[in-house]
Motif scaffolding. Sequence first.
Motif, PDB file in Angstrom:
ATOM      1  N   ALA A 250       0.800  -0.666   0.317  1.00 48.62           N
ATOM      2  CA  ALA A 250      -0.098  -0.030   0.169  1.00 48.62           C
ATOM      3  C   ALA A 250       0.822   1.565  -0.108  1.00 48.62           C
ATOM      4  CB  ALA A 250      -0.955  -0.237   1.512  1.00 48.62           C
ATOM      5  N   ILE A 251       1.688   1.004   0.819  1.00 42.82           N
ATOM      6  CA  ILE A 251       2.780   2.261   0.949  1.00 42.82           C
ATOM      7  C   ILE A 251       3.603   2.631  -0.615  1.00 42.82           C
ATOM      8  CG2 ILE A 251       5.087   3.640   1.393  1.00 42.82           C
ATOM      9  CD1 ILE A 251       4.444   2.279   4.480  1.00 42.82           C
ATOM     10  N   ASP A 252       4.097   1.467  -1.044  1.00 43.92           N
ATOM     11  CA  ASP A 252       4.285   1.254  -2.476  1.00 43.92           C
ATOM     12  C   ASP A 252       3.452   2.096  -3.310  1.00 43.92           C
ATOM     13  OD1 ASP A 252       6.553   0.983  -4.073  1.00 43.92           O
ATOM     14  OD2 ASP A 252       5.448  -0.915  -5.284  1.00 43.92           O
ATOM     15  N   GLU A 253       2.375   1.701  -3.646  1.00 42.56           N
ATOM     16  CA  GLU A 253       1.342   2.145  -4.014  1.00 42.56           C
ATOM     17  C   GLU A 253       1.130   3.513  -4.260  1.00 42.56           C
ATOM     18  OE1 GLU A 253      -3.762   1.817  -5.143  1.00 42.56           O
ATOM     19  OE2 GLU A 253      -3.028   0.821  -3.051  1.00 42.56           O
ATOM     20  N   ARG A 254       1.533   4.131  -3.234  1.00 43.36           N
ATOM     21  CA  ARG A 254       1.412   5.765  -2.454  1.00 43.36           C
ATOM     22  C   ARG A 254       2.131   6.407  -3.132  1.00 43.36           C
ATOM     23  NH1 ARG A 254       1.231   9.984   1.315  1.00 43.36           N
ATOM     24  NH2 ARG A 254      -0.404  10.361   2.291  1.00 43.36           N
ATOM     25  N   LEU A 255       3.139   5.840  -3.208  1.00 43.09           N
ATOM     26  CA  LEU A 255       4.818   5.960  -3.316  1.00 43.09           C
ATOM     27  C   LEU A 255       4.568   6.322  -4.985  1.00 43.09           C
ATOM     28  CD1 LEU A 255       7.154   5.325  -0.889  1.00 43.09           C
ATOM     29  CD2 LEU A 255       6.014   6.974  -1.312  1.00 43.09           C
ATOM     30  N   SER A 256       3.975   5.347  -5.747  1.00 42.79           N
ATOM     31  CA  SER A 256       4.070   5.388  -7.551  1.00 42.79           C
ATOM     32  C   SER A 256       3.185   6.682  -8.097  1.00 42.79           C
ATOM     33  CB  SER A 256       3.080   3.895  -7.515  1.00 42.79           C
ATOM     34  OG  SER A 256       2.310   3.905  -7.379  1.00 42.79           O
ATOM     35  N   LEU A 257       2.454   7.119  -7.381  1.00 45.32           N
ATOM     36  CA  LEU A 257       1.327   8.060  -7.396  1.00 45.32           C
ATOM     37  C   LEU A 257       2.422   9.434  -7.311  1.00 45.32           C
ATOM     38  CD1 LEU A 257      -2.038   7.224  -6.088  1.00 45.32           C
ATOM     39  CD2 LEU A 257      -1.600   7.580  -8.701  1.00 45.32           C
ATOM     40  N   MET A 258       3.237   9.624  -6.891  1.00 48.40           N
ATOM     41  CA  MET A 258       4.398  10.909  -6.629  1.00 48.40           C
ATOM     42  C   MET A 258       4.680  11.633  -7.601  1.00 48.40           C
ATOM     43  SD  MET A 258       3.282  11.584  -4.023  1.00 48.40           S
ATOM     44  CE  MET A 258       2.274  10.765  -3.345  1.00 48.40           C
ATOM     45  N   PRO A 259       5.452  10.503  -8.306  1.00 45.80           N
ATOM     46  CA  PRO A 259       5.206  11.223 -10.453  1.00 45.80           C
ATOM     47  C   PRO A 259       4.724  11.802 -10.820  1.00 45.80           C
ATOM     48  CG  PRO A 259       6.857   9.281  -9.840  1.00 45.80           C
ATOM     49  CD  PRO A 259       5.604   9.093  -9.209  1.00 45.80           C
ATOM     50  N   THR A 260       4.071  11.577 -11.184  1.00 48.56           N
ATOM     51  CA  THR A 260       2.153  11.863 -11.712  1.00 48.56           C
ATOM     52  C   THR A 260       1.525  12.781 -10.730  1.00 48.56           C
ATOM     53  OG1 THR A 260       2.040   9.875 -12.622  1.00 48.56           O
ATOM     54  CG2 THR A 260       0.044  11.719 -12.508  1.00 48.56           C
ATOM     55  N   LEU A 261       1.888  13.221  -9.821  1.00 49.50           N
ATOM     56  CA  LEU A 261       1.014  14.248  -8.666  1.00 49.50           C
ATOM     57  C   LEU A 261       2.134  15.382  -8.726  1.00 49.50           C
ATOM     58  CD1 LEU A 261       0.004  15.528  -6.530  1.00 49.50           C
ATOM     59  CD2 LEU A 261       1.224  14.018  -4.897  1.00 49.50           C
ATOM     60  N   GLY A 262       4.079  15.133  -8.771  1.00 53.03           N
ATOM     61  CA  GLY A 262       4.403  16.354  -9.221  1.00 53.03           C
ATOM     62  C   GLY A 262       4.443  16.957 -10.635  1.00 53.03           C
ATOM     63  N   ALA A 263       4.180  16.024 -11.251  1.00 52.82           N
ATOM     64  CA  ALA A 263       3.643  16.734 -12.842  1.00 52.82           C
ATOM     65  C   ALA A 263       2.554  17.127 -12.895  1.00 52.82           C
ATOM     66  CB  ALA A 263       3.656  15.770 -14.133  1.00 52.82           C
ATOM     67  N   ALA A 264       1.452  17.024 -12.285  1.00 50.42           N
ATOM     68  CA  ALA A 264       0.469  17.194 -11.969  1.00 50.42           C
ATOM     69  C   ALA A 264       0.385  18.658 -11.801  1.00 50.42           C
ATOM     70  CB  ALA A 264      -1.086  16.823 -11.394  1.00 50.42           C
ATOM     71  N   LYS A 265       1.238  19.492 -10.307  1.00 47.48           N
ATOM     72  CA  LYS A 265       1.491  20.600  -9.670  1.00 47.48           C
ATOM     73  C   LYS A 265       2.316  20.652 -10.295  1.00 47.48           C
ATOM     74  CE  LYS A 265       1.548  18.251  -5.126  1.00 47.48           C
ATOM     75  NZ  LYS A 265       2.512  18.131  -3.823  1.00 47.48           N
ATOM     76  N   ARG A 266       3.215  20.678 -10.937  1.00 45.20           N
ATOM     77  CA  ARG A 266       3.208  21.827 -11.748  1.00 45.20           C
ATOM     78  C   ARG A 266       3.051  22.077 -13.142  1.00 45.20           C
ATOM     79  NH1 ARG A 266       9.774  21.076 -11.848  1.00 45.20           N
ATOM     80  NH2 ARG A 266      10.175  21.686 -10.037  1.00 45.20           N
ATOM     81  N   ARG A 267       1.883  21.452 -13.590  1.00 45.92           N
ATOM     82  CA  ARG A 267       1.028  21.934 -15.170  1.00 45.92           C
ATOM     83  C   ARG A 267       0.120  23.047 -14.125  1.00 45.92           C
ATOM     84  NH1 ARG A 267      -3.600  17.503 -15.427  1.00 45.92           N
ATOM     85  NH2 ARG A 267      -4.293  18.230 -14.463  1.00 45.92           N
ATOM     86  N   GLU A 268      -0.834  23.181 -12.998  1.00 43.40           N
ATOM     87  CA  GLU A 268      -1.435  23.441 -12.212  1.00 43.40           C
ATOM     88  C   GLU A 268      -1.044  24.945 -11.640  1.00 43.40           C
ATOM     89  OE1 GLU A 268      -4.361  21.393 -10.622  1.00 43.40           O
ATOM     90  OE2 GLU A 268      -4.643  19.909 -12.163  1.00 43.40           O
ATOM     91  N   GLY A 269       0.443  24.727 -12.057  1.00 41.31           N
ATOM     92  CA  GLY A 269       1.161  26.000 -10.999  1.00 41.31           C
ATOM     93  C   GLY A 269       1.333  25.795  -9.697  1.00 41.31           C
TER      94      GLY A 269
END
Length: 416
Positions: free
Chosen positions: A261-280
């Motif tokens: 579960a922790i690994d699943e949560r961390l696996s979302l982080m590259p996408t989250l980082g890119a999405a944050k950059r897109r949304e400023g």
Amino acid sequence: MRMRTVVTLVLLALIAVPLAADEPRTLRVGTSGDYSPFSSAGPGEGEFTGFDIAVARAFAKDKGLALEFVVFRWPDLTAGLSSGRFDVVMSGVTVSPDRSTAGRFSVPVVETGAVLLARQPERWKTIAEVDRQDVRIGVNAGGHLERVAQDRFKRATLVSIRSNDAVRQALIQEDLHAVVTDTLEVPLWKGDSEQLVVMGPFTRDRKAYLVRNDRTGLATSLNLWLLARERDGTLASLRLEYFGAKSSERFATPLGALLAAIDERLSLMPTLGAAKRREGMPLEVPDREEAVLDAAVASARAAAENLGETPTPASEIRALFRAQMEAAKEVQWNAVQDIAFEPPEKLPGVDDELRPALLRIGDRIAQLVLALPRDLDPESVRHAARDALRTPYLSERSKLSIADAITATTRMKSGN
């Protein structure tokens, strides 16, 4: 009281928790019917066999639920789940970030690896040699393996086929040079043929069940049931029956499920980082971190209250989630700074998709902490974390920090 006895009593308490009174009494299971040995359609309408089919039947029987199988095509999996066609997908579903935003994954039940099954074995020495423009590689459309093939084979001609059974037929009929399949399916496809060579595996993938986002009670009940059925040997017997002697490893254990579960949560982080950059948005939001820590403590207390157990101390829950947060920031920073990182073409929204998914996984993490045995051996936990935490961009230091935080929660249990 010995640790084994304590664990048994905790899991008995977990399995005794019934479905809520307002939960539907018919379980609608989405399944493909084309993915042996997980789900295979029989000769008659509505007839299915396979590991996941057997698990679905056992769970429904134990919970007193009527059971209905609903057939889906792999490209329509998440759409069918979100539209309410079925309550849970049980069909050899691979845990992946895009699916984590679409539903609630259960604890894992088995692992597989992607492999290449190729004709003309004398022609190929390495997987890299197959990645050529004149080579046709078939793969099931819409599934996890299609994305694996797209990432792995940049030069070859990929042929996406809507039926998994049709992929094998295309290889037999020599319409393809090779196909991408997995370690549990390939023995059924290859048989004793000397005209086919297996190359790989080149991934490590967890299989779990994907529950609708709004079926919180079902997701919790299924997770607790799987932990108990792993403990009493039911899942091991089904693995032996459907996968053979090579699949004897247990996966639905409290520690294994927690790390997954922790690994699943961390696996979302590259996408989250890119999405944050897109949304400023900034990558680090201290106020948001405090809200997440508070939510984790509340989730842990609620889980303990439901089971009549002593809650894990808030300080230890906060320490565990703080270790995950530091690891998450590390993964985000490293991903967005990597020029080779390719985020999904369609990025999910931060507030409406990614953060809700992270909170759902956080709830499962808090529940699984409660099921951990007391006083885990620190070195064993560190070893398990090194193996289970596979998210790219994650350092050894972060893995060990998470492992030590897990160990601390079990030591506090021993002092209660």
